[in-house]
Motif scaffolding. Sequence first.
Motif, mmCIF file in Angstrom:
data_model
loop_
_atom_site.group_PDB
_atom_site.id
_atom_site.type_symbol
_atom_site.label_atom_id
_atom_site.label_comp_id
_atom_site.label_asym_id
_atom_site.label_seq_id
_atom_site.Cartn_x
_atom_site.Cartn_y
_atom_site.Cartn_z
ATOM 1 N N LEU A 165 -31.210 40.396 6.931
ATOM 2 C CA LEU A 165 -31.336 41.340 5.826
ATOM 3 C C LEU A 165 -30.279 42.438 5.847
ATOM 4 N N GLY A 166 -29.612 42.638 6.982
ATOM 5 C CA GLY A 166 -28.585 43.666 7.041
ATOM 6 C C GLY A 166 -29.134 45.077 6.945
ATOM 7 N N VAL A 167 -30.393 45.280 7.353
ATOM 8 C CA VAL A 167 -30.959 46.631 7.301
ATOM 9 C C VAL A 167 -30.349 47.488 8.397
ATOM 10 N N ARG A 168 -30.430 48.781 8.223
ATOM 11 C CA ARG A 168 -29.904 49.699 9.218
ATOM 12 C C ARG A 168 -30.814 49.731 10.447
ATOM 13 N N ARG A 169 -30.246 50.183 11.555
ATOM 14 C CA ARG A 169 -31.002 50.244 12.808
ATOM 15 C C ARG A 169 -32.288 51.060 12.637
ATOM 16 N N ALA A 170 -32.193 52.231 12.024
ATOM 17 C CA ALA A 170 -33.360 53.103 11.880
ATOM 18 C C ALA A 170 -34.389 52.528 10.912
ATOM 19 N N GLU A 171 -33.929 51.837 9.882
ATOM 20 C CA GLU A 171 -34.852 51.313 8.876
ATOM 21 C C GLU A 171 -35.875 50.363 9.485
ATOM 22 N N ALA A 172 -35.426 49.461 10.342
ATOM 23 C CA ALA A 172 -36.341 48.489 10.950
ATOM 24 C C ALA A 172 -37.348 49.169 11.860
ATOM 25 N N LEU A 173 -36.920 50.236 12.541
ATOM 26 C CA LEU A 173 -37.805 50.916 13.479
ATOM 27 C C LEU A 173 -38.857 51.770 12.782
ATOM 28 N N LYS A 174 -38.683 52.020 11.496
ATOM 29 C CA LYS A 174 -39.649 52.797 10.718
ATOM 30 C C LYS A 174 -40.662 51.921 9.973
ATOM 31 N N VAL A 175 -40.507 50.601 10.055
ATOM 32 C CA VAL A 175 -41.425 49.701 9.355
ATOM 33 C C VAL A 175 -42.811 49.763 9.998
ATOM 34 N N VAL A 192 -39.307 51.816 3.545
ATOM 35 C CA VAL A 192 -39.778 53.106 3.042
ATOM 36 C C VAL A 192 -39.054 54.225 3.782
ATOM 37 N N VAL A 193 -38.549 55.211 3.045
ATOM 38 C CA VAL A 193 -37.882 56.350 3.663
ATOM 39 C C VAL A 193 -38.951 57.335 4.126
ATOM 40 N N ARG A 194 -39.048 57.506 5.442
ATOM 41 C CA ARG A 194 -40.039 58.418 6.026
ATOM 42 C C ARG A 194 -39.326 59.388 6.956
ATOM 43 N N VAL A 195 -39.555 60.684 6.768
ATOM 44 C CA VAL A 195 -38.888 61.709 7.567
ATOM 45 C C VAL A 195 -39.926 62.712 8.075
ATOM 46 N N ASP A 196 -39.746 63.140 9.334
ATOM 47 C CA ASP A 196 -40.608 64.161 9.947
ATOM 48 C C ASP A 196 -42.083 63.784 9.885
ATOM 49 N N GLU A 197 -42.382 62.554 10.292
ATOM 50 C CA GLU A 197 -43.765 62.095 10.283
ATOM 51 C C GLU A 197 -44.542 62.620 11.484
ATOM 52 N N ILE A 198 -45.765 63.033 11.244
ATOM 53 C CA ILE A 198 -46.618 63.545 12.310
ATOM 54 C C ILE A 198 -46.965 62.449 13.302
ATOM 55 N N ASP A 199 -47.127 61.209 12.807
ATOM 56 C CA ASP A 199 -47.530 60.115 13.693
ATOM 57 C C ASP A 199 -46.350 59.417 14.352
ATOM 58 N N ASP A 200 -45.161 60.012 14.267
ATOM 59 C CA ASP A 200 -43.990 59.449 14.959
ATOM 60 C C ASP A 200 -43.691 60.319 16.180
ATOM 61 N N PRO A 201 -44.046 59.852 17.380
ATOM 62 C CA PRO A 201 -43.898 60.675 18.587
ATOM 63 C C PRO A 201 -42.503 60.619 19.210
ATOM 64 N N PRO A 237 -49.966 46.746 26.097
ATOM 65 C CA PRO A 237 -50.964 47.804 26.307
ATOM 66 C C PRO A 237 -50.784 48.920 25.281
ATOM 67 N N GLY A 238 -51.871 49.395 24.723
ATOM 68 C CA GLY A 238 -51.798 50.509 23.788
ATOM 69 C C GLY A 238 -51.240 50.172 22.428
ATOM 70 N N HIS A 239 -51.245 48.876 22.066
ATOM 71 C CA HIS A 239 -50.615 48.481 20.795
ATOM 72 C C HIS A 239 -51.314 49.073 19.571
ATOM 73 N N LYS A 240 -52.575 49.503 19.740
ATOM 74 C CA LYS A 240 -53.305 50.066 18.598
ATOM 75 C C LYS A 240 -52.981 51.541 18.377
ATOM 76 N N LYS A 241 -52.183 52.126 19.262
ATOM 77 C CA LYS A 241 -51.914 53.557 19.174
ATOM 78 C C LYS A 241 -50.945 53.918 18.058
ATOM 79 N N THR A 242 -50.173 52.967 17.597
ATOM 80 C CA THR A 242 -49.140 53.290 16.609
ATOM 81 C C THR A 242 -49.167 52.311 15.442
ATOM 82 N N PRO A 243 -48.861 52.786 14.237
ATOM 83 C CA PRO A 243 -48.800 51.891 13.085
ATOM 84 C C PRO A 243 -47.470 51.161 12.954
ATOM 85 N N PHE A 244 -46.486 51.545 13.763
ATOM 86 C CA PHE A 244 -45.160 50.942 13.639
ATOM 87 C C PHE A 244 -45.171 49.509 14.163
ATOM 88 N N VAL A 245 -44.429 48.639 13.496
ATOM 89 C CA VAL A 245 -44.446 47.210 13.831
ATOM 90 C C VAL A 245 -43.820 46.950 15.198
#
Length: 350
Positions: A165-175, A192-201, A237-245
């Motif tokens: 798909l040629g997506v950017r490095r950051a784009e895939a990590l935000k899915v 989806v463009v997401r910035v300063d998300e509370i659930d992104d540690p 381990p802990g895969h349910k802790k985050t919504p990121f793929v």
Amino acid sequence: MYLSMQAVAIMLEWAWKREPRIDLQERLGTGILFEAAEIHSLRRELRLKLPASSGGEDAVTVGSGHYYNRCHAVRDYVTWHAENVLRRIPTREHGRAVEHRRRLEDFRVSMVANLPSPRTKAREGVDEEVQRLFLEAIRPGSPTNPFQAQHQARNYALLLLYFLLGVRRAEALKVKGEDLYLTGAEPKIRIVVRVDEIDDPRRVEPRAKTQGRDLPLGPALVEALREWVVVHRKTYPGHKKTPFVFINRMGGPLSLEAVNDMFELLRRRVDGLPADFTTHHLRHTANDRLSDLADEEGWGEGEEKQRRNYTFGWTKTSNQGEAYQARSTRRKAAAASLRMQKRSWEGQAK
């Protein structure tokens, strides 16, 4: 020019032997890093040729492009080590972590401030042989796959996403899971463009530079993503802790540094890959394939620009795509030159 971490370490050892001795590990542990005068001194040393290449003549300096690459490589090297230290700071010591981060950011800015602009060759997509080597190396179970067995399914899905798909490095990590539609007649992924998300540690949050968009998923990507999401992701381990793929071994979202490490390992272990091979080469390569398709299907110039801008996340009127077509343009120009030569020669030979 790509500099390996070992090469940067050797370069720093040489530079710091010429100045008051600096112990990088000690500085990282205390969080002090470097004073302004030390950064200035380090930059001055990096401008000089190493003894092995200069015959000991300290006054001989390297070119602006080489100097630029050295300073950026040192910045990235120190940042990588500093990030590892930051990750080990207990959460109860938040103030200490904040101060470490501030000093690191000051160093990052100072290390590359006001550098001479290098004259660099436009980055191009990779050829078919490199693509073949890459795809074989990321395939789970492949003898050339350099990744640990438990991470091969994850890495395959992620790296195939970059390739196809040629997506950017950051784009895939935000899915996130909600952005994947792997069933139905038209599977797709939503960027989806997401910035300063509370659930992104993540200490360094991935930030997309492009527009949000929906991209269709072909059978190969659907299969790879489904294998990762449905079968392997739940074993972390802990895969349910985050919504990121895409997650790390502890269940947190995968970092930008982790992707950099994947490509560093590929470059080191897979013969035939370019020495500076990154996700951006895959983005350029995807652009080349779109150009080829446009030629095969006879798209008009406006139609090609519109589809390219949407696919790669640029605005409708953007000319950004022109910078990503260097290899395609060079190939077309070469073919045109040969046709012109043939026509000219045949005309003279009559």
